[in-house]
Structures are given as C-alpha cells and as structure tokens.
Design an enzyme around this catalytic site. Structure first.
Site, PDB file in Angstrom:
ATOM      1  N   PHE A 182       0.818  -1.214   0.000  1.00 57.65           N
ATOM      2  CA  PHE A 182       0.000   0.000   0.000  1.00 57.65           C
ATOM      3  C   PHE A 182       0.852   1.265   0.000  1.00 57.65           C
ATOM      4  O   PHE A 182       0.435   2.309   0.504  1.00 57.65           O
ATOM      5  CB  PHE A 182      -0.970  -0.004   1.202  1.00 57.65           C
ATOM      6  CG  PHE A 182      -1.741  -1.272   1.332  1.00 57.65           C
ATOM      7  CD1 PHE A 182      -2.592  -1.702   0.318  1.00 57.65           C
ATOM      8  CD2 PHE A 182      -1.603  -2.063   2.469  1.00 57.65           C
ATOM      9  CE1 PHE A 182      -3.309  -2.884   0.435  1.00 57.65           C
ATOM     10  CE2 PHE A 182      -2.318  -3.254   2.590  1.00 57.65           C
ATOM     11  CZ  PHE A 182      -3.168  -3.668   1.572  1.00 57.65           C
ATOM     12  N   ARG A 183       2.069   1.154  -0.562  1.00 57.75           N
ATOM     13  CA  ARG A 183       2.986   2.276  -0.673  1.00 57.75           C
ATOM     14  C   ARG A 183       3.404   2.843   0.679  1.00 57.75           C
ATOM     15  O   ARG A 183       3.846   3.985   0.783  1.00 57.75           O
ATOM     16  CB  ARG A 183       2.404   3.385  -1.566  1.00 57.75           C
ATOM     17  CG  ARG A 183       2.059   2.925  -2.982  1.00 57.75           C
ATOM     18  CD  ARG A 183       1.724   4.078  -3.901  1.00 57.75           C
ATOM     19  NE  ARG A 183       2.877   4.959  -4.105  1.00 57.75           N
ATOM     20  CZ  ARG A 183       3.872   4.701  -4.949  1.00 57.75           C
ATOM     21  NH1 ARG A 183       3.885   3.586  -5.667  1.00 57.75           N
ATOM     22  NH2 ARG A 183       4.872   5.547  -5.076  1.00 57.75           N
ATOM     23  N   LEU A 184       3.296   2.019   1.730  1.00 60.95           N
ATOM     24  CA  LEU A 184       3.752   2.420   3.059  1.00 60.95           C
ATOM     25  C   LEU A 184       5.194   1.923   3.231  1.00 60.95           C
ATOM     26  O   LEU A 184       5.506   1.092   4.095  1.00 60.95           O
ATOM     27  CB  LEU A 184       2.830   1.848   4.137  1.00 60.95           C
ATOM     28  CG  LEU A 184       1.369   2.306   4.035  1.00 60.95           C
ATOM     29  CD1 LEU A 184       0.514   1.632   5.081  1.00 60.95           C
ATOM     30  CD2 LEU A 184       1.289   3.832   4.166  1.00 60.95           C
TER      31      LEU A 184
END
Length: 205
Positions: A182-184
């Site tokens: 989740f692009r974290l």
C-alpha cells in the site's frame, strides 16, 4: 519471522550504513540477472543542468563509493567542475533502492592503476581508443583506433592512460528504501555528522 519483520530487523540493527549496504548488495548479487553493482550516477554541468547515466560500482568502503571513467568524458568533466555527485541503486528483484549523495574525490593513482590492470585486455585497449563523449565520424573510425592500439600494445602490459581514472563519492547521506504494501514503504536515512559519526532517521514514505 515474517518477510516484513525480517526487513525491519535488517535495517534497524545497523547503526552505520556501509555494512547494511554490503548486505543488500550481496543479496542483490543472488537475485539480479545482470550487474547488481549497476547504479545511476547524477552530475550537474557548468550551466546547472542535471545529467544522469548508468555506471558500475567498482568498490566501496567507509571512505565511500568508487567508480572509474575517462576524465575527459561528460561525466568526468562535470564531476571535476563541481566535485559533487549522487548515485541511486535500484534492485527491482528485491524491491529495494539506495540513494547516495555527497562530495567527490579522485582516487589515488595506485587505486586507478590496480583497477585498470584488472580489466580485460580488450577493455584496456578500448580506454585508449575511445575519445569518450566526443563526436565519432563513423563506426569504422572507432574500429580503426582499436586496431591501431591493439597493434601498439601487442606485447606486454597496457599502461593506464593519464586521462583515465576513478572517483569516489564520500557520502554525506545514504538512504535505504524498501518496498512495502500500500505504498507504506520503509525509508531510513543515514546522515554523516561533522565528526564522522552517523545519525539514523526513519522518514515517512
């Protein structure tokens, strides 16, 4: 241990960046199909226009990250003009990236001689034959120059040209980036203090 937990531990247990970089580079050597030591090198010309190209890392230690080139090439001239540069390693198979930036020094003649002597004979001939980054009238002209230097150095060792050497980026900052869901993503930046010690800070992705 989960994969993500292993990634966290891999970065968190290091208080200086070079050991971590060495581990990541070693892992990349097992999974990257070609040239795990490939890195994009960014420089700036005399007009302040940025320039970037791929080069091969040829050594690193606590002093910095070394690569070699024709000093009269575009990158050679640009580095000499500012004595600053940046690198970015991207290992797609591992979903990892490392960014390096800082001032640059030229390697010693002894280092340059040693690395030049380790290159394949054809590459050493090429260093003499190629007027890197300058206009070439035809492919034949390059092949003719290669043939001429092959004949000139037919016997014995091939000396290193005076215009061929290496540079070392002495990093002021090194950023380790690891892909997460989740692009974290994980971003940890090591910054060198005036005394030479490193501080480590986690950044938002």
């Amino acid at each position: 241990m989960t994969t993500d937990a292993h990634k966290d531990k891999n970065q968190a247990e290091h208080d200086e960046p070079f050991r971590l970089f060495g581990e990541w580079l070693e892992e990349a050597g097992k999974s990257e199909p070609n040239d795990p030591n490939a890195t994009s090198l960014a420089t700036v010309d005399g007009d302040g226009m940025p320039n970037v190209r791929m080069v091969l890392l040829k050594g690193f230690d606590e002093r910095g990250f070394a690569f070699y080139t024709n000093l009269e090439s575009a990158k050679g001239r640009e580095i000499v003009g500012s004595m600053k540069a940046a690198m970015c390693f991207h290992w797609k198979s591992l979903r990892r990236q490392v960014r390096v930036r800082g001032p640059v020094e030229q390697v010693s003649d002894e280092e340059a001689d040693s690395y030049f002597a380790s290159r394949p004979r054809g590459s050493r001939i090429g260093a003499w034959a190629s007027k890197q980054s300058r206009p070439l009238e035809s492919r034949y002209a390059l092949e003719k120059a290669v043939a001429e230097y092959t004949a000139k150095f037919a016997v014995g060792e091939i000396p290193r040209p005076e215009y061929w050497s290496g540079f070392r980026i002495m990093p002021e900052s090194i950023e380790f980036w690891q892909d997460r869901q989740f692009r974290l993503h994980d971003r940890i930046i090591f910054q060198r203090e005036s005394g030479g010690a490193w501080t480590k800070t986690r950044f938002y992705p």
